[in-house]
Design a protein around this motif. Structure first.
Motif, PDB file in Angstrom:
ATOM      1  N   ILE A   1       0.855  -1.183   0.000  1.00  0.00           N
ATOM      2  CA  ILE A   1       0.000   0.000   0.000  1.00  0.00           C
ATOM      3  C   ILE A   1       0.891   1.234   0.000  1.00  0.00           C
ATOM      4  CG2 ILE A   1      -1.877  -1.189   1.210  1.00  0.00           C
ATOM      5  CD1 ILE A   1      -1.004   0.229   3.771  1.00  0.00           C
ATOM      6  N   PRO A   2       0.387   2.377  -0.475  1.00  0.00           N
ATOM      7  CA  PRO A   2       1.189   3.605  -0.493  1.00  0.00           C
ATOM      8  C   PRO A   2       1.557   4.050   0.925  1.00  0.00           C
ATOM      9  CG  PRO A   2      -0.720   3.808  -1.935  1.00  0.00           C
ATOM     10  CD  PRO A   2      -0.925   2.559  -1.135  1.00  0.00           C
ATOM     11  N   GLU A   3       2.742   4.631   1.087  1.00  0.00           N
ATOM     12  CA  GLU A   3       3.207   5.125   2.388  1.00  0.00           C
ATOM     13  C   GLU A   3       4.042   6.380   2.165  1.00  0.00           C
ATOM     14  OE1 GLU A   3       3.664   6.144   5.806  1.00  0.00           O
ATOM     15  OE2 GLU A   3       2.655   4.177   5.701  1.00  0.00           O
ATOM     16  N   SER A   4       3.674   7.465   2.866  1.00  0.00           N
ATOM     17  CA  SER A   4       4.389   8.733   2.708  1.00  0.00           C
ATOM     18  C   SER A   4       5.586   8.856   3.650  1.00  0.00           C
ATOM     19  CB  SER A   4       3.420   9.895   2.957  1.00  0.00           C
ATOM     20  OG  SER A   4       2.841   9.796   4.261  1.00  0.00           O
ATOM     21  N   ASP A   5       5.588   8.070   4.739  1.00  0.00           N
ATOM     22  CA  ASP A   5       6.688   8.138   5.698  1.00  0.00           C
ATOM     23  C   ASP A   5       7.822   7.227   5.222  1.00  0.00           C
ATOM     24  OD1 ASP A   5       8.430   8.242   7.800  1.00  0.00           O
ATOM     25  OD2 ASP A   5       6.959   7.701   9.348  1.00  0.00           O
ATOM     26  N   PRO A   6       8.987   7.781   4.853  1.00  0.00           N
ATOM     27  CA  PRO A   6      10.091   6.934   4.348  1.00  0.00           C
ATOM     28  C   PRO A   6      10.568   5.910   5.361  1.00  0.00           C
ATOM     29  CG  PRO A   6      10.495   9.269   3.871  1.00  0.00           C
ATOM     30  CD  PRO A   6       9.327   9.222   4.815  1.00  0.00           C
ATOM     31  N   MET A   7      10.418   6.180   6.649  1.00  0.00           N
ATOM     32  CA  MET A   7      10.871   5.243   7.678  1.00  0.00           C
ATOM     33  C   MET A   7      10.010   3.983   7.723  1.00  0.00           C
ATOM     34  SD  MET A   7      13.505   6.696   8.798  1.00  0.00           S
ATOM     35  CE  MET A   7      13.838   5.630  10.199  1.00  0.00           C
ATOM     36  N   LYS A   8       8.812   4.043   7.161  1.00  0.00           N
ATOM     37  CA  LYS A   8       7.914   2.889   7.196  1.00  0.00           C
ATOM     38  C   LYS A   8       7.854   2.158   5.858  1.00  0.00           C
ATOM     39  CE  LYS A   8       4.857   5.004  10.659  1.00  0.00           C
ATOM     40  NZ  LYS A   8       3.472   5.431  10.945  1.00  0.00           N
ATOM     41  N   CYS A   9       8.618   2.615   4.886  1.00  0.00           N
ATOM     42  CA  CYS A   9       8.568   2.016   3.548  1.00  0.00           C
ATOM     43  C   CYS A   9       9.403   0.737   3.511  1.00  0.00           C
ATOM     44  CB  CYS A   9       9.052   3.018   2.502  1.00  0.00           C
ATOM     45  SG  CYS A   9       7.978   4.444   2.315  1.00  0.00           S
ATOM     46  N   ASP A  10       8.800  -0.373   3.912  1.00  0.00           N
ATOM     47  CA  ASP A  10       9.509  -1.653   3.907  1.00  0.00           C
ATOM     48  C   ASP A  10       9.225  -2.469   2.652  1.00  0.00           C
ATOM     49  OD1 ASP A  10       6.898  -2.239   4.387  1.00  0.00           O
ATOM     50  OD2 ASP A  10       7.207  -3.110   6.373  1.00  0.00           O
ATOM     51  N   ALA A  11       8.442  -1.917   1.702  1.00  0.00           N
ATOM     52  CA  ALA A  11       8.125  -2.627   0.462  1.00  0.00           C
ATOM     53  C   ALA A  11       8.678  -1.894  -0.751  1.00  0.00           C
ATOM     54  CB  ALA A  11       6.616  -2.800   0.329  1.00  0.00           C
ATOM     55  N   GLY A  12       9.638  -1.012  -0.541  1.00  0.00           N
ATOM     56  CA  GLY A  12      10.177  -0.227  -1.640  1.00  0.00           C
ATOM     57  C   GLY A  12       9.814   1.232  -1.489  1.00  0.00           C
ATOM     58  N   GLU A  13      10.255   2.032  -2.401  1.00  0.00           N
ATOM     59  CA  GLU A  13      10.039   3.472  -2.313  1.00  0.00           C
ATOM     60  C   GLU A  13       8.552   3.808  -2.421  1.00  0.00           C
ATOM     61  OE1 GLU A  13      11.507   7.600  -4.500  1.00  0.00           O
ATOM     62  OE2 GLU A  13      12.390   5.666  -5.026  1.00  0.00           O
ATOM     63  N   GLY A  14       8.052   4.510  -1.396  1.00  0.00           N
ATOM     64  CA  GLY A  14       6.663   4.926  -1.383  1.00  0.00           C
ATOM     65  C   GLY A  14       5.674   3.820  -1.104  1.00  0.00           C
ATOM     66  N   LYS A  15       6.133   2.652  -0.657  1.00  0.00           N
ATOM     67  CA  LYS A  15       5.241   1.520  -0.398  1.00  0.00           C
ATOM     68  C   LYS A  15       5.609   0.854   0.925  1.00  0.00           C
ATOM     69  CE  LYS A  15       3.026   1.583  -4.371  1.00  0.00           C
ATOM     70  NZ  LYS A  15       3.241   0.514  -5.361  1.00  0.00           N
ATOM     71  N   ARG A  16       4.598   0.295   1.565  1.00  0.00           N
ATOM     72  CA  ARG A  16       4.844  -0.532   2.744  1.00  0.00           C
ATOM     73  C   ARG A  16       3.891  -1.718   2.702  1.00  0.00           C
ATOM     74  NH1 ARG A  16       0.991  -0.251   6.785  1.00  0.00           N
ATOM     75  NH2 ARG A  16      -0.434   1.534   6.728  1.00  0.00           N
ATOM     76  N   TYR A  17       4.237  -2.735   3.494  1.00  0.00           N
ATOM     77  CA  TYR A  17       3.395  -3.924   3.568  1.00  0.00           C
ATOM     78  C   TYR A  17       2.335  -3.752   4.660  1.00  0.00           C
ATOM     79  CZ  TYR A  17       6.599  -6.573   0.605  1.00  0.00           C
ATOM     80  OH  TYR A  17       7.350  -7.025  -0.436  1.00  0.00           O
ATOM     81  N   GLN A  18       1.130  -4.204   4.351  1.00  0.00           N
ATOM     82  CA  GLN A  18       0.078  -4.263   5.359  1.00  0.00           C
ATOM     83  C   GLN A  18      -0.367  -5.712   5.517  1.00  0.00           C
ATOM     84  OE1 GLN A  18      -3.154  -1.353   5.430  1.00  0.00           O
ATOM     85  NE2 GLN A  18      -4.607  -3.045   5.507  1.00  0.00           N
ATOM     86  N   ARG A  19      -0.411  -6.162   6.756  1.00  0.00           N
ATOM     87  CA  ARG A  19      -0.798  -7.544   7.025  1.00  0.00           C
ATOM     88  C   ARG A  19      -2.314  -7.685   6.905  1.00  0.00           C
ATOM     89  NH1 ARG A  19       0.030 -10.334  12.868  1.00  0.00           N
ATOM     90  NH2 ARG A  19      -1.229  -8.511  13.381  1.00  0.00           N
ATOM     91  N   VAL A  20      -2.756  -8.682   6.182  1.00  0.00           N
ATOM     92  CA  VAL A  20      -4.180  -8.968   6.020  1.00  0.00           C
ATOM     93  C   VAL A  20      -4.396 -10.474   6.153  1.00  0.00           C
ATOM     94  CG1 VAL A  20      -4.772  -6.967   4.612  1.00  0.00           C
ATOM     95  CG2 VAL A  20      -3.869  -9.011   3.524  1.00  0.00           C
ATOM     96  N   PHE A  21      -5.664 -10.848   6.320  1.00  0.00           N
ATOM     97  CA  PHE A  21      -6.040 -12.250   6.457  1.00  0.00           C
ATOM     98  C   PHE A  21      -7.174 -12.556   5.487  1.00  0.00           C
ATOM     99  CE2 PHE A  21      -4.253 -10.970  10.480  1.00  0.00           C
ATOM    100  CZ  PHE A  21      -3.451 -12.038  10.839  1.00  0.00           C
ATOM    101  N   LYS A  22      -7.219 -13.797   5.063  1.00  0.00           N
ATOM    102  CA  LYS A  22      -8.341 -14.218   4.227  1.00  0.00           C
ATOM    103  C   LYS A  22      -8.798 -15.614   4.646  1.00  0.00           C
ATOM    104  CE  LYS A  22      -6.382 -16.655   0.232  1.00  0.00           C
ATOM    105  NZ  LYS A  22      -6.381 -16.726  -1.238  1.00  0.00           N
TER     106      LYS A  22
END
Length: 679
Positions: A651-672
């Motif tokens: 998902i998009p992320e504006s905080d660079p410290m939280k971008c663990d999925a690449g530039e401008g992106k971070r992972y969000q945990r979900v369940f199905k």
């Protein structure tokens, strides 16, 4: 083979005219075109005048074609073609002047010619010409083969008509038996003309499967258009990605006379770029049909297209002219959405796959050329680490595992009996232990050796699966009618590995009226809020979590395919019954809460006093219930065992410290939810 048996004019005139049996259609009525426009299923009786023996198709079936005529067409020396698609052993094999009785055959307009097409309901009865008696004796004894379902047998009236038709039709203009056999043999010597664009050459005639790149350009007596099958030919015109270098005369205006009057944005080349596209010039009768039936983005199958060097002498072009032997026959066929199914012609599927691969490659190249960093390189998802290896010996681990499994099975059986699990809901992996939701929701860390010693790094998600005992306490969307969502059907749906993503869509292609009117594919799309069903201590609150239910898992859960629930009340009722087994009266409670909430808003707007407290007695609603409102109906449902999967979304992320999925992106945990079914 015996010579042609001819019935004299005197003998034919002695046969009183006999009407067609009820529910049967004459060939002349079919050739008029009204039945073909409706795609009608009809019954027919005709005499075989020509046959093309079976040939294999690109699919599993074989194809045979025969021409039949009857009393309505014998004076005009015309007939109608019947195409039969079936396994080789199930094809009919009529002989010279045999009579065929056909039931439930489709009348179609194919390549501007009226013809008949078999389907799985079609029955074909073949009566041997040499054994057909004189009327009014029925032709039962002349029946030599019956292909297709035998649900309905012809009656005496139809059998007598077979005898009458054979002796009443004019056979004088037909080829004799030897000519009949020679024509059948010649039909097997058809050269395969299909080719990819990368293999076409000067002076050849080819069959192609191509996509139209731009709308046909009207040149009065002909049309010009561009096509591609996403293969490259070094003798095609080179379309540069930089539109300023495009040839000013490549759109049916070879000398660029109209370039000054055209909108530059309309002349921009839409792609594919490079030497992937072939220019066609098509004359009548093809031109008129191309103007009315073909637009950019349509896939077409072309036949007997001539390839040669064009007017500039440097690039190959295609030319489609009138077929002198069959002046009304069209040299192209528009492929409809029904042709893009998973059992479609493999050559069509390969062309669609090449288009998908080209689109992905072009987006990557464009991003590199423009310096864009929006396109992230595709890579494998990170996977969670398993449990650390035990230090015990192999035998000891095996023994301990068996003991643990027995212990877990015993505990699970006791808990299941205590919880009173819903037996109408089952799930897979019954040998896996049950995990409480608080354990499932706990974050996972990874140990590593850092500068300051051992460090624990929190992982954003792990790819793991669980089994849990839960009950449903909420769902989204709020209405069952919205549990299925529609999307536009595209040609990429025939690819088994296509996920329906937006990567295949053409850039800059916005919504049009055609996109809203286009056929839609319906998919399940909803989510369930689950509450841990394990017993809790006094004052402890049960854990809750949301689980997505995608299309495939919803099909397994409900045992139903998604449809437009807003327009199909029967399917909606069936879905409501299935989900009632899963969540009891939850939907009724939620509907009651929502109606009461709307009523409270209405009263507040009307400055009316609230109802008596006794009207709202009950249990407190769910976490998303409006503040101050109490449910009028108590939720009653049984817990059940289900399978849950944890994974991560970018998902998009504006905080660079939280971008663990690449530039401008971070992972969000979900369940199905997965592997769970309501019986």
């Amino acid at each position: 083979m015996a010579g042609r048996e001819s019935t004299s004019p005197a003998s034919r005139s002695a046969l009183a005219n006999r009407p067609l049996p009820p529910t049967f259609t004459s060939i002349q009525d079919a050739l008029n075109g009204d039945l073909a426009a409706k795609g009608s299923l009809v019954n027919m009786i005709g005499v075989v005048r020509d046959i093309r023996p079976p040939i294999p198709t690109m699919k599993k079936d074989w194809k045979c074609t025969m021409t039949i005529f009857d009393k309505s067409t014998d004076d005009e020396n015309t007939g109608i073609n019947l195409s039969v698609f079936r396994p080789e052993k199930e094809l009919p094999s009529p002989g010279y002047l045999d009579v065929v009785l056909i039931m439930s055959v489709k009348v179609q307009n194919y390549r501007s010619e009226i013809s008949l097409l078999s389907n799985f309901k079609t029955q074909i009865l073949v009566y041997s010409a040499s054994a057909i008696p004189m009327p009014p004796t029925p032709a039962n004894d002349a029946l030599k083969s019956h292909t297709g379902p035998k649900a309905k047998q012809p009656g005496d009236e139809e059998q007598v008509y077979v005898s009458w038709l054979y002796h009443a039709v004019n056979k004088d203009t037909l080829p004799d038996a030897n000519e009949f056999e020679e024509q059948a043999n010649r039909s097997l010597n058809i050269k395969e003309k299909f080719s990819l664009l990368k293999d076409v050459g000067d002076g050849g005639f080819y069959d192609l499967i191509v996509e139209v790149i731009k709308d046909p350009h009207d040149l009065l007596d002909k049309v010009s258009m561009w096509v591609t099958d996403y293969t490259e030919n070094k003798y095609f015109f080179n379309h540069s990605w930089d539109t300023s270098n495009a040839d000013p005369g490549r759109d049916g205006d070879p000398y660029g006379y109209t370039s000054a009057f055209q909108n530059p944005t309309m002349r921009a080349w839409p792609g594919p770029f490079g030497r992937h596209c072939l220019q066609l010039t098509c004359w009548e009768p093809h031109a008129g049909h191309l103007r009315s039936q073909v637009r950019a983005g349509k896939w077409i199958r072309m036949r007997n297209l001539q390839i040669k060097y064009g007017r500039n002498g440097g690039n190959l072009e295609g030319f489609l002219r009138e077929d002198r032997a069959h002046p009304s026959r069209l040299g192209f066929e528009v492929l409809e959405l029904s042709d893009f199914s998973e059992d479609a012609d493999p050559r069509v599927k390969e062309a669609i796959k090449r288009k998908l691969e080209y689109n992905k490659k072009f987006k990557q190249q464009k991003a590199a050329l423009t310096g864009s960093k929006d396109l992230k390189a595709i890579g494998a998802k990170r996977k969670g680490k398993g449990e650390p290896a035990m230090l015990n010996s192999k035998q000891r681990r095996k023994l301990q595992r068996a003991q643990n499994e027995q212990k877990v099975e015993k505990q699970q059986a006791q808990k299941a009996e205590l919880l009173g699990l819903n037996k109408q809901v089952t799930c897979e992996s019954e040998d896996q232990p049950i995990s409480p939701l608080d354990r499932i929701l706990d974050g996972v860390s990874w140990k590593r050796n850092g500068i300051n010693g051992e460090e624990h790094v929190a992982l954003p998600f792990t790819n793991v699966k669980f089994r849990a005992n839960v009950r449903v306490v909420d769902f989204r969307p709020r209405r069952l009618e919205d549990f299925a969502a529609g999307r536009k059907v595209t040609e990429f749906d025939c690819l088994s590995d296509y996920d329906g993503g937006s990567g295949s869509e053409s850039e800059g292609q916005g919504g049009t009226l055609d996109s809203f009117a286009a056929p839609k594919s319906w998919e399940w799309r909803f989510a369930l809020e689950l509450e841990d069903a394990s017993p809790k201590g006094k004052g402890e609150k049960a854990e809750r979590m949301w689980a997505l239910v995608d299309n495939y898992e919803a099909q397994q859960l409900t045992n139903m395919d998604a449809v437009n629930l807003h327009e199909d009340p029967d399917q909606l009722s069936q879905l409501r019954e299935q989900l009632f087994k899963l969540w009891g009266n939850l939907e009724e409670c939620k509907r009651s809460e929502y109606d009461a909430h709307l009523e409270s808003i209405r009263r507040a707007n009307a400055l009316e006093p609230p109802p008596d407290s006794s009207d709202n007695e009950g249990v407190q609603g769910g976490p998303n219930q409006p503040k101050g409102h109490r449910s009028m109906t108590k939720v009653s449902n049984k817990p059940f065992t289900c399978c849950l999967q944890q994974y991560g979304l970018e998902i998009p992320e504006s905080d660079p410290m939280k971008c663990d999925a690449g530039e401008g992106k971070r992972y969000q945990r979900v369940f199905k939810l997965f592997g769970t079914r309501v019986r």
